[in-house]
Write a protein that holds these residues in place. Structure first.
Motif, PDB file in Angstrom:
ATOM      1  N   VAL A  33      34.493  32.430 -33.740  1.00 44.21           N
ATOM      2  CA  VAL A  33      34.368  31.592 -34.929  1.00 44.21           C
ATOM      3  C   VAL A  33      34.400  30.123 -34.516  1.00 44.21           C
ATOM      4  O   VAL A  33      35.327  29.685 -33.829  1.00 44.21           O
ATOM      5  N   LYS A  34      33.391  29.378 -34.938  1.00 44.35           N
ATOM      6  CA  LYS A  34      33.324  27.952 -34.654  1.00 44.35           C
ATOM      7  C   LYS A  34      33.761  27.160 -35.876  1.00 44.35           C
ATOM      8  O   LYS A  34      33.227  27.332 -36.972  1.00 44.35           O
ATOM      9  N   LEU A  35      34.731  26.282 -35.694  1.00 42.67           N
ATOM     10  CA  LEU A  35      35.239  25.461 -36.789  1.00 42.67           C
ATOM     11  C   LEU A  35      34.343  24.242 -36.993  1.00 42.67           C
ATOM     12  O   LEU A  35      33.566  23.867 -36.107  1.00 42.67           O
ATOM     13  N   GLU A  62      44.315  28.093 -61.118  1.00 42.38           N
ATOM     14  CA  GLU A  62      43.285  27.059 -61.245  1.00 42.38           C
ATOM     15  C   GLU A  62      43.738  25.739 -60.628  1.00 42.38           C
ATOM     16  O   GLU A  62      42.941  25.026 -60.015  1.00 42.38           O
ATOM     17  N   GLU A  63      45.018  25.414 -60.773  1.00 41.81           N
ATOM     18  CA  GLU A  63      45.519  24.193 -60.167  1.00 41.81           C
ATOM     19  C   GLU A  63      45.448  24.273 -58.645  1.00 41.81           C
ATOM     20  O   GLU A  63      45.092  23.300 -57.968  1.00 41.81           O
ATOM     21  N   THR A  64      45.785  25.432 -58.104  1.00 38.90           N
ATOM     22  CA  THR A  64      45.706  25.600 -56.658  1.00 38.90           C
ATOM     23  C   THR A  64      44.263  25.524 -56.185  1.00 38.90           C
ATOM     24  O   THR A  64      43.977  24.934 -55.132  1.00 38.90           O
ATOM     25  N   MET A  65      43.337  26.094 -56.945  1.00 35.17           N
ATOM     26  CA  MET A  65      41.926  25.997 -56.578  1.00 35.17           C
ATOM     27  C   MET A  65      41.462  24.537 -56.563  1.00 35.17           C
ATOM     28  O   MET A  65      40.690  24.127 -55.688  1.00 35.17           O
ATOM     29  N   THR A  66      41.926  23.765 -57.519  1.00 30.58           N
ATOM     30  CA  THR A  66      41.597  22.331 -57.552  1.00 30.58           C
ATOM     31  C   THR A  66      42.111  21.630 -56.303  1.00 30.58           C
ATOM     32  O   THR A  66      41.400  20.825 -55.679  1.00 30.58           O
ATOM     33  N   GLN A  67      43.335  21.953 -55.909  1.00 33.09           N
ATOM     34  CA  GLN A  67      43.921  21.326 -54.731  1.00 33.09           C
ATOM     35  C   GLN A  67      43.205  21.748 -53.453  1.00 33.09           C
ATOM     36  O   GLN A  67      42.995  20.929 -52.550  1.00 33.09           O
ATOM     37  N   ILE A  68      42.802  23.010 -53.363  1.00 34.21           N
ATOM     38  CA  ILE A  68      42.032  23.452 -52.199  1.00 34.21           C
ATOM     39  C   ILE A  68      40.725  22.671 -52.114  1.00 34.21           C
ATOM     40  O   ILE A  68      40.292  22.263 -51.026  1.00 34.21           O
ATOM     41  N   GLY A  69      40.090  22.447 -53.252  1.00 35.37           N
ATOM     42  CA  GLY A  69      38.862  21.657 -53.257  1.00 35.37           C
ATOM     43  C   GLY A  69      39.075  20.259 -52.693  1.00 35.37           C
ATOM     44  O   GLY A  69      38.229  19.736 -51.953  1.00 35.37           O
ATOM     45  N   LEU A  70      40.187  19.641 -53.007  1.00 33.78           N
ATOM     46  CA  LEU A  70      40.497  18.315 -52.473  1.00 33.78           C
ATOM     47  C   LEU A  70      40.734  18.364 -50.966  1.00 33.78           C
ATOM     48  O   LEU A  70      40.352  17.445 -50.237  1.00 33.78           O
ATOM     49  N   LEU A  71      41.348  19.442 -50.500  1.00 38.35           N
ATOM     50  CA  LEU A  71      41.561  19.597 -49.059  1.00 38.35           C
ATOM     51  C   LEU A  71      40.231  19.798 -48.334  1.00 38.35           C
ATOM     52  O   LEU A  71      40.038  19.287 -47.219  1.00 38.35           O
ATOM     53  N   VAL A  72      39.322  20.535 -48.946  1.00 36.45           N
ATOM     54  CA  VAL A  72      37.991  20.717 -48.369  1.00 36.45           C
ATOM     55  C   VAL A  72      37.279  19.374 -48.261  1.00 36.45           C
ATOM     56  O   VAL A  72      36.690  19.036 -47.225  1.00 36.45           O
ATOM     57  N   GLU A  73      37.352  18.582 -49.324  1.00 36.50           N
ATOM     58  CA  GLU A  73      36.723  17.254 -49.308  1.00 36.50           C
ATOM     59  C   GLU A  73      37.352  16.345 -48.255  1.00 36.50           C
ATOM     60  O   GLU A  73      36.678  15.500 -47.665  1.00 36.50           O
ATOM     61  N   ALA A  74      38.640  16.546 -47.995  1.00 30.83           N
ATOM     62  CA  ALA A  74      39.333  15.725 -47.002  1.00 30.83           C
ATOM     63  C   ALA A  74      38.918  16.079 -45.577  1.00 30.83           C
ATOM     64  O   ALA A  74      39.175  15.314 -44.647  1.00 30.83           O
ATOM     65  N   GLY A  75      38.292  17.250 -45.389  1.00 27.30           N
ATOM     66  CA  GLY A  75      37.757  17.598 -44.078  1.00 27.30           C
ATOM     67  C   GLY A  75      38.615  18.529 -43.250  1.00 27.30           C
ATOM     68  O   GLY A  75      38.607  18.442 -42.022  1.00 27.30           O
ATOM     69  N   ILE A  76      39.334  19.447 -43.887  1.00 25.59           N
ATOM     70  CA  ILE A  76      40.116  20.402 -43.098  1.00 25.59           C
ATOM     71  C   ILE A  76      39.177  21.358 -42.364  1.00 25.59           C
ATOM     72  O   ILE A  76      38.079  21.664 -42.824  1.00 25.59           O
ATOM     73  N   ASP A  77      39.633  21.839 -41.214  1.00 29.28           N
ATOM     74  CA  ASP A  77      38.834  22.762 -40.409  1.00 29.28           C
ATOM     75  C   ASP A  77      39.088  24.216 -40.763  1.00 29.28           C
ATOM     76  O   ASP A  77      38.212  25.065 -40.579  1.00 29.28           O
TER      77      ASP A  77
END
Length: 431
Positions: free
Chosen positions: A22-24, A269-284
């Motif tokens: 798996v390549k990050l 739903e709140e957790t999904m919103t927070q995951i979206g912000l982490l994705v936008e922040a660039g987590i691997d």
């Protein structure tokens, strides 16, 4: 950033997807899907630095055929520890040139982990309100810090209240200066690990530690920029990720461990919103786990023999991971908690619940567990390691169950790590 993980099929006769690399997004490649997840090592001693005993254990895991190794907690502030034996940063890190001896110490740790080509990720953490009295250099009566002054409460009734008062302080609400300091400490820790040669870091945003305390509405009652909405509660960790990205190399992995939500509509739903912000922040990658000191789901009872159908869904948090994957199909997901067999791991991958399989307690019994699961000559019914519940001494019946359960499990498997370091045979729980 929303980059789809790249899979490489290395030459192999296996048909199992578990051997896929798996390549990050950062470019780091895990040679297979099995990741040794974080375990409480309890080996850093009074100096809170990597010790020869720790290196001996990681030397064994480095030979185990893992896709990656994630270390136990490295605390970002020696004044606030989860246990008295945590490794930790002693103060501000001002760069490689001014801290040659410090970097050399951590570089030995990185070398032990990665000597056979296995990437090593350091789990960096701040316990917040879950810092025990006496764990750290701040003193027995100096309060821990947290987003809100909500004390830890273990168990119900008078005994639970007494135990909680003895073990934990009432935390002090963090001011902006505290938030700025802790943010810098996370950045310092990440830069030190990059300078020392590790492949990446994982922010510990689960199990009730400080980042999780900010994310969770039950422990974050703030009404300023860091509380009140899911987005505001995520600001603390999103800012940390942004600052880390400014100082580490572009190919340095930045992942995060996150608690799975309760399956009420609002929390999910709140957790999904927070995951979206982490994705936008660039987590691997995002590791899905769960629990806290007050509700230790991460130390759920281990499995005994099951039917094939039940074993296939052995992961503790697979339902949450499956739903989260529907929202963020290109995010690299790691699912940790409960995997004991090839059958269970293959089920999670084939059902698209995750890309990476996190293995904890089995790694403390068999340092080469991935080799067993990846060996196609071993039949499915043998490619497993079933672990029974750690037996409790009689006197523990008088103590809060939520404290004793995880404490016994951590102590038992920590003892197995010492056996690994000494070259002794490990022992799975007998009952």
């Amino acid at each position: 950033m929303n980059v789809k993980p790249t899979l490489f099929l290395y030459p192999t006769t296996m048909t199992s997807p578990l051997g896929d690399a798996v390549k990050l997004p950062c470019g780091l490649v895990f040679p297979n899907r099995f990741v040794k997840s974080a375990l409480a090592e309890l080996m850093a001693g009074a100096e809170h630095k990597p010790t020869p005993t720790m290196l001996d254990v990681y030397n064994q895991w480095a030979q185990g055929g893992w896709g990656a190794l994630i270390t136990g907690n490295v605390q970002v502030d020696v004044n606030h520890l989860g246990t008295p034996s945590d490794p930790a940063l002693q103060g501000e890190y001002t760069g490689k040139e001014k801290n040659e001896a410090l970097v050399a110490t951590w570089a030995k740790y990185a070398q032990a982990c990665q000597q056979h080509g296995t990437p090593a990720i350091v789990q960096i953490c701040h316990p917040g309100r879950q810092s025990f009295r006496g764990a750290g250099n701040r003193g027995l009566f100096v309060p821990a810090i947290a987003p809100s002054p909500i004390p830890v409460q273990i168990g119900n009734g008078l005994l639970g209240w007494i135990v909680s008062k003895i073990m934990f302080t009432v935390p002090r609400e963090m001011m902006q200066a505290d938030i700025d300091t802790v943010t810098r400490q996370f950045v310092d820790a990440a830069l030190l690990m990059a300078d020392s040669g590790f492949s990446g870091i994982e922010l510990h945003g689960a199990h009730g530690y400080l980042i999780d305390q900010f994310l969770n509405p039950k422990t974050n009652l703030r009404t300023d920029a860091y509380g009140g909405t899911p987005e505001a509660r995520a600001k603390f960790v999103v800012d940390i990720i942004a600052e880390i990205r400014k100082v580490v190399p572009s190919n340095f992995c930045v992942g995060i461990k996150l608690n799975s939500a309760d399956h009420s509509s609002s929390t999910f739903e709140e957790t999904m919103t927070q995951i979206g912000l982490l994705v936008e922040a660039g987590i691997d990658f995002l590791e899905v786990s769960g629990g806290s000191y007050e509700d230790p789901k991460m130390m759920s009872s281990t499995q005994t023999q099951k039917s094939a159908r039940t074993a296939a869904r052995e992961a503790f948090f697979i339902e949450f991971a499956t739903e989260a994957r529907k929202r963020y199909p290109n995010l690299v997901f790691m699912l940790t908690g409960g995997f004991r067999s090839r059958t269970g791991a293959e089920y999670a991958v084939k059902e698209n619940a995750c890309d990476l399989i996190g293995i904890g307690r089995p790694a403390a019994i068999d340092t080469k567990f991935p080799q067993l699961l990846l060996d196609e000559s071993v039949p499915d019914e043998t490619a497993q390691l079933l672990l029974n519940k750690v037996p409790a001494p009689f006197y523990t019946r008088f103590l809060p169950a939520k404290l004793i359960g995880p404490g016994l499990e951590s102590a038992y498997y920590g003892g197995q790590l010492y056996r690994i370091a000494k070259g002794l045979k490990t022992m799975a729980p007998s009952v």
